[in-house]
Write a protein that holds these residues in place. Structure first.
Motif, PDB file in Angstrom:
ATOM      1  N   VAL A   1       0.857  -1.178   0.000  1.00 23.06           N
ATOM      2  CA  VAL A   1       0.000   0.000   0.000  1.00 23.06           C
ATOM      3  C   VAL A   1       0.897   1.233   0.000  1.00 23.06           C
ATOM      4  O   VAL A   1       1.738   1.396   0.894  1.00 23.06           O
ATOM      5  CB  VAL A   1      -0.933   0.019   1.226  1.00 23.06           C
ATOM      6  CG1 VAL A   1      -1.785   1.278   1.231  1.00 23.06           C
ATOM      7  CG2 VAL A   1      -1.813  -1.227   1.244  1.00 23.06           C
ATOM      8  N   VAL A   2       0.724   2.083  -0.999  1.00 22.25           N
ATOM      9  CA  VAL A   2       1.569   3.266  -1.161  1.00 22.25           C
ATOM     10  C   VAL A   2       0.755   4.517  -0.833  1.00 22.25           C
ATOM     11  O   VAL A   2      -0.329   4.720  -1.384  1.00 22.25           O
ATOM     12  CB  VAL A   2       2.111   3.366  -2.604  1.00 22.25           C
ATOM     13  CG1 VAL A   2       3.011   4.600  -2.754  1.00 22.25           C
ATOM     14  CG2 VAL A   2       2.878   2.096  -2.975  1.00 22.25           C
ATOM     15  N   VAL A   3       1.297   5.347   0.064  1.00 21.45           N
ATOM     16  CA  VAL A   3       0.682   6.628   0.387  1.00 21.45           C
ATOM     17  C   VAL A   3       1.186   7.659  -0.623  1.00 21.45           C
ATOM     18  O   VAL A   3       2.393   7.884  -0.749  1.00 21.45           O
ATOM     19  CB  VAL A   3       1.052   7.084   1.809  1.00 21.45           C
ATOM     20  CG1 VAL A   3       0.269   8.341   2.179  1.00 21.45           C
ATOM     21  CG2 VAL A   3       0.787   5.978   2.815  1.00 21.45           C
TER      22      VAL A   3
ATOM     23  N   THR B   1      -1.464  -1.101  -4.150  1.00 20.57           N
ATOM     24  CA  THR B   1      -2.632  -0.248  -3.961  1.00 20.57           C
ATOM     25  C   THR B   1      -2.121   1.159  -3.650  1.00 20.57           C
ATOM     26  O   THR B   1      -1.283   1.331  -2.763  1.00 20.57           O
ATOM     27  CB  THR B   1      -3.511  -0.734  -2.794  1.00 20.57           C
ATOM     28  OG1 THR B   1      -3.991  -2.054  -3.089  1.00 20.57           O
ATOM     29  CG2 THR B   1      -4.691   0.194  -2.576  1.00 20.57           C
ATOM     30  N   PHE B   2      -2.600   2.142  -4.377  1.00 17.86           N
ATOM     31  CA  PHE B   2      -2.173   3.527  -4.187  1.00 17.86           C
ATOM     32  C   PHE B   2      -3.303   4.292  -3.501  1.00 17.86           C
ATOM     33  O   PHE B   2      -4.403   4.416  -4.047  1.00 17.86           O
ATOM     34  CB  PHE B   2      -1.808   4.156  -5.534  1.00 17.86           C
ATOM     35  CG  PHE B   2      -0.675   3.441  -6.217  1.00 17.86           C
ATOM     36  CD1 PHE B   2       0.639   3.758  -5.917  1.00 17.86           C
ATOM     37  CD2 PHE B   2      -0.923   2.430  -7.133  1.00 17.86           C
ATOM     38  CE1 PHE B   2       1.695   3.081  -6.526  1.00 17.86           C
ATOM     39  CE2 PHE B   2       0.109   1.748  -7.748  1.00 17.86           C
ATOM     40  CZ  PHE B   2       1.423   2.073  -7.439  1.00 17.86           C
ATOM     41  N   VAL B   3      -3.026   4.769  -2.300  1.00 21.21           N
ATOM     42  CA  VAL B   3      -4.034   5.472  -1.495  1.00 21.21           C
ATOM     43  C   VAL B   3      -3.733   6.963  -1.534  1.00 21.21           C
ATOM     44  O   VAL B   3      -2.644   7.396  -1.127  1.00 21.21           O
ATOM     45  CB  VAL B   3      -4.039   4.953  -0.046  1.00 21.21           C
ATOM     46  CG1 VAL B   3      -4.997   5.775   0.816  1.00 21.21           C
ATOM     47  CG2 VAL B   3      -4.432   3.481  -0.010  1.00 21.21           C
TER      48      VAL B   3
ATOM     49  N   ALA C   1      -4.133  -1.299   4.676  1.00 18.45           N
ATOM     50  CA  ALA C   1      -3.134  -2.340   4.895  1.00 18.45           C
ATOM     51  C   ALA C   1      -3.579  -3.311   5.985  1.00 18.45           C
ATOM     52  O   ALA C   1      -3.397  -4.526   5.867  1.00 18.45           O
ATOM     53  CB  ALA C   1      -1.789  -1.708   5.260  1.00 18.45           C
ATOM     54  N   ARG C   2      -4.175  -2.783   7.043  1.00 18.17           N
ATOM     55  CA  ARG C   2      -4.682  -3.666   8.100  1.00 18.17           C
ATOM     56  C   ARG C   2      -5.761  -4.601   7.549  1.00 18.17           C
ATOM     57  O   ARG C   2      -5.783  -5.800   7.853  1.00 18.17           O
ATOM     58  CB  ARG C   2      -5.232  -2.844   9.269  1.00 18.17           C
ATOM     59  CG  ARG C   2      -5.628  -3.709  10.467  1.00 18.17           C
ATOM     60  CD  ARG C   2      -6.437  -2.900  11.469  1.00 18.17           C
ATOM     61  NE  ARG C   2      -5.676  -1.892  12.162  1.00 18.17           N
ATOM     62  CZ  ARG C   2      -5.004  -2.108  13.291  1.00 18.17           C
ATOM     63  NH1 ARG C   2      -4.989  -3.320  13.828  1.00 18.17           N
ATOM     64  NH2 ARG C   2      -4.360  -1.126  13.891  1.00 18.17           N
ATOM     65  N   GLU C   3      -6.646  -4.056   6.726  1.00 22.44           N
ATOM     66  CA  GLU C   3      -7.701  -4.869   6.125  1.00 22.44           C
ATOM     67  C   GLU C   3      -7.124  -5.986   5.264  1.00 22.44           C
ATOM     68  O   GLU C   3      -7.583  -7.132   5.312  1.00 22.44           O
ATOM     69  CB  GLU C   3      -8.604  -3.959   5.292  1.00 22.44           C
ATOM     70  CG  GLU C   3      -9.801  -4.634   4.683  1.00 22.44           C
ATOM     71  CD  GLU C   3     -10.674  -3.641   3.936  1.00 22.44           C
ATOM     72  OE1 GLU C   3     -10.695  -3.710   2.689  1.00 22.44           O
ATOM     73  OE2 GLU C   3     -11.311  -2.800   4.580  1.00 22.44           O
TER      74      GLU C   3
END
Length: 204
Positions: A92-94, A110-112, A123-125
């Motif tokens: 997961v990328v911020v 996944t790009f948030v 990421a926790r999910e």
């Protein structure tokens, strides 16, 4: 239970990279010394690396770090997060905007774009889903960079902090906790190996 764990290597003077970070010099001048333990043949250091990567159900990183590892001199099948130890967790990328294209298409990215808190929640999910699928407890791991880890700890998003303290003084570079708010941590473990001292703290 899935936890959010920040895990990062740091110098004795508090830097997570050396100076002059950029494409082709992702750790900055002298910064690779921080990760000597991760490339060691020492059995205790190999065990710590394997244990750390094996717990990763999802991994969070910042956009600057993503651009470096996705660059031409970045990760490969042989070099990367858990390349020899585990399968391929979700990443997961911020970021403020997702890239139009990227090189490492074989990984789950996944790009948030809505902030660090949302990225950690995503990421926790994903780590919880990976835990259910594998039948063992997996965590969401924040691998960096330094500003991301600092911000996540300051915002109360992190359950546990692991620092791999390398016996090196870099003098300058990317600081880890400069400007961070005061906080008392609870020391859980200290493991000394030839190339680093590995410190784990619970954050309440």
């Amino acid at each position: 239970m899935t936890q959010v764990i920040a895990d990062i290597s740091v110098s004795l003077d508090g830097f997570v990279t050396g100076p002059n970070v950029g494409l082709g010099n992702g750790m900055g001048d002298g910064g690779m010394a921080l990760h000597a333990w991760a490339f060691s043949d020492d059995p205790d250091e190999r065990r710590l690396l394997q244990e750390g990567t094996a717990r990763s159900g999802a991994v969070v990183l910042g956009r600057r770090l993503f651009d470096i590892i996705d660059g031409p001199d970045g990760w490969s099948d042989e070099v990367g997060y858990g390349a020899e130890e585990v399968g391929k967790p979700s990443f997961v990328v911020v970021t403020s905007a997702a890239p139009e294209s990227f090189r490492l298409t074989g990984l789950d990215w996944t790009f948030v774009t809505t902030g660090l808190s949302d990225a950690v929640a995503a990421a926790r999910e994903r780590a919880e889903a990976a835990s259910a699928a594998s039948g063992r407890e997996l965590d969401a791991v924040l691998m960096g960079g330094g500003a991301l880890v600092r911000s996540a700890v300051a915002a109360g998003l992190v359950d546990s902090l692991t620092l791999h303290l390398a016996p090196v003084l870099l003098g300058s570079g990317t600081p880890l906790f400069v400007g961070a708010p005061p906080r008392t941590l609870h020391q859980r473990s200290v493991v000394v190996t030839p190339a680093a001292t590995h410190l784990t703290y619970d954050i309440h």
